[in-house]
Design a protein around this motif. Structure first.
Motif, short mmCIF file in Angstrom:
data_model
loop_
_atom_site.label_atom_id
_atom_site.label_comp_id
_atom_site.label_asym_id
_atom_site.label_seq_id
_atom_site.Cartn_x
_atom_site.Cartn_y
_atom_site.Cartn_z
N ASP A 10 39.60 -10.92 69.32
CA ASP A 10 40.91 -10.36 69.65
C ASP A 10 40.84 -9.47 70.90
O ASP A 10 41.19 -8.31 70.87
CB ASP A 10 41.49 -9.58 68.48
CG ASP A 10 40.66 -8.36 68.11
OD1 ASP A 10 39.52 -8.21 68.60
OD2 ASP A 10 41.15 -7.53 67.32
N GLU A 11 40.42 -10.07 71.98
CA GLU A 11 40.19 -9.29 73.19
C GLU A 11 41.12 -9.73 74.33
O GLU A 11 40.68 -10.29 75.31
CB GLU A 11 38.74 -9.43 73.62
CG GLU A 11 37.78 -8.89 72.57
CD GLU A 11 36.35 -9.12 72.94
OE1 GLU A 11 35.71 -8.15 73.40
OE2 GLU A 11 35.87 -10.26 72.79
N GLY A 12 42.38 -9.44 74.17
CA GLY A 12 43.32 -9.62 75.26
C GLY A 12 43.73 -11.04 75.59
O GLY A 12 44.09 -11.33 76.72
N ASP A 45 43.17 -17.97 64.91
CA ASP A 45 42.85 -16.72 64.22
C ASP A 45 42.15 -15.81 65.22
O ASP A 45 41.14 -16.20 65.83
CB ASP A 45 41.90 -16.97 63.05
CG ASP A 45 42.55 -17.70 61.90
OD1 ASP A 45 43.76 -17.50 61.67
OD2 ASP A 45 41.85 -18.48 61.23
N GLU A 46 42.68 -14.61 65.38
CA GLU A 46 42.04 -13.63 66.24
C GLU A 46 41.25 -12.66 65.36
O GLU A 46 41.81 -12.02 64.49
CB GLU A 46 43.07 -12.87 67.06
CG GLU A 46 43.76 -13.75 68.08
CD GLU A 46 44.74 -12.99 68.93
OE1 GLU A 46 44.34 -12.51 70.00
OE2 GLU A 46 45.90 -12.86 68.49
N ILE A 47 39.96 -12.58 65.64
CA ILE A 47 39.05 -11.79 64.82
C ILE A 47 38.60 -10.57 65.60
O ILE A 47 38.18 -10.68 66.75
CB ILE A 47 37.80 -12.62 64.42
CG1 ILE A 47 38.19 -14.00 63.88
CG2 ILE A 47 36.93 -11.84 63.44
CD1 ILE A 47 39.01 -14.00 62.62
N ASN A 48 38.66 -9.40 64.98
CA ASN A 48 38.16 -8.19 65.60
C ASN A 48 36.66 -8.33 65.82
O ASN A 48 35.95 -8.83 64.96
CB ASN A 48 38.46 -6.99 64.70
CG ASN A 48 38.04 -5.70 65.33
OD1 ASN A 48 36.87 -5.34 65.28
ND2 ASN A 48 38.98 -5.00 65.92
N VAL A 49 36.18 -7.88 66.98
CA VAL A 49 34.75 -8.06 67.31
C VAL A 49 33.83 -7.37 66.32
O VAL A 49 32.68 -7.78 66.16
CB VAL A 49 34.43 -7.61 68.75
CG1 VAL A 49 35.06 -8.52 69.77
CG2 VAL A 49 34.80 -6.17 68.98
N LEU A 57 23.85 -9.52 64.53
CA LEU A 57 24.46 -8.25 64.92
C LEU A 57 25.97 -8.42 65.10
O LEU A 57 26.43 -9.50 65.46
CB LEU A 57 23.88 -7.77 66.25
CG LEU A 57 22.39 -7.50 66.31
CD1 LEU A 57 21.96 -7.31 67.77
CD2 LEU A 57 22.05 -6.28 65.48
N PRO A 58 26.72 -7.32 64.91
CA PRO A 58 28.13 -7.38 65.30
C PRO A 58 28.22 -7.64 66.80
O PRO A 58 27.34 -7.24 67.57
CB PRO A 58 28.66 -5.98 64.96
CG PRO A 58 27.70 -5.44 63.95
CD PRO A 58 26.37 -6.03 64.30
N VAL A 59 29.25 -8.33 67.24
CA VAL A 59 29.38 -8.74 68.64
C VAL A 59 29.16 -7.60 69.63
O VAL A 59 28.43 -7.77 70.61
CB VAL A 59 30.73 -9.45 68.90
CG1 VAL A 59 31.04 -9.56 70.38
CG2 VAL A 59 30.71 -10.83 68.27
#
Length: 69
Positions: A10-12, A45-49, A57-59
């Motif tokens: 979900d980055e713009g 689907d927009e996923i929060n990083v 690891l988390p993104v």
């Protein structure tokens, strides 16, 4: 009746970019598989990083490892 689910961070991503994704995927299914565009469903689907992981690891943390390389 194809159903395509696209998952992105979900980055713009703009509404126009999403519109292009939906149209492009629909067109590929029509041209490649002969699917009817009127019955093709595309969901984005927009996923929060923080909820997306790569390399264990988390993104955001994964990206930091790439900067260090």
């Amino acid at each position: 009746m194809p159903y395509v689910n696209i998952k992105i961070t979900d980055e713009g991503v703009t509404r126009e970019q999403k519109k292009q994704l939906i149209a492009g995927v629909t067109e590929v299914l029509q041209k490649t598989l002969g699917k009817n565009p009127k019955t093709t469903t595309v969901v984005i689907d927009e996923i929060n990083v923080d909820n997306w992981g790569m390399g264990g690891l988390p993104v955001p943390e994964f990206r930091e490892t790439l900067k260090q390389s």
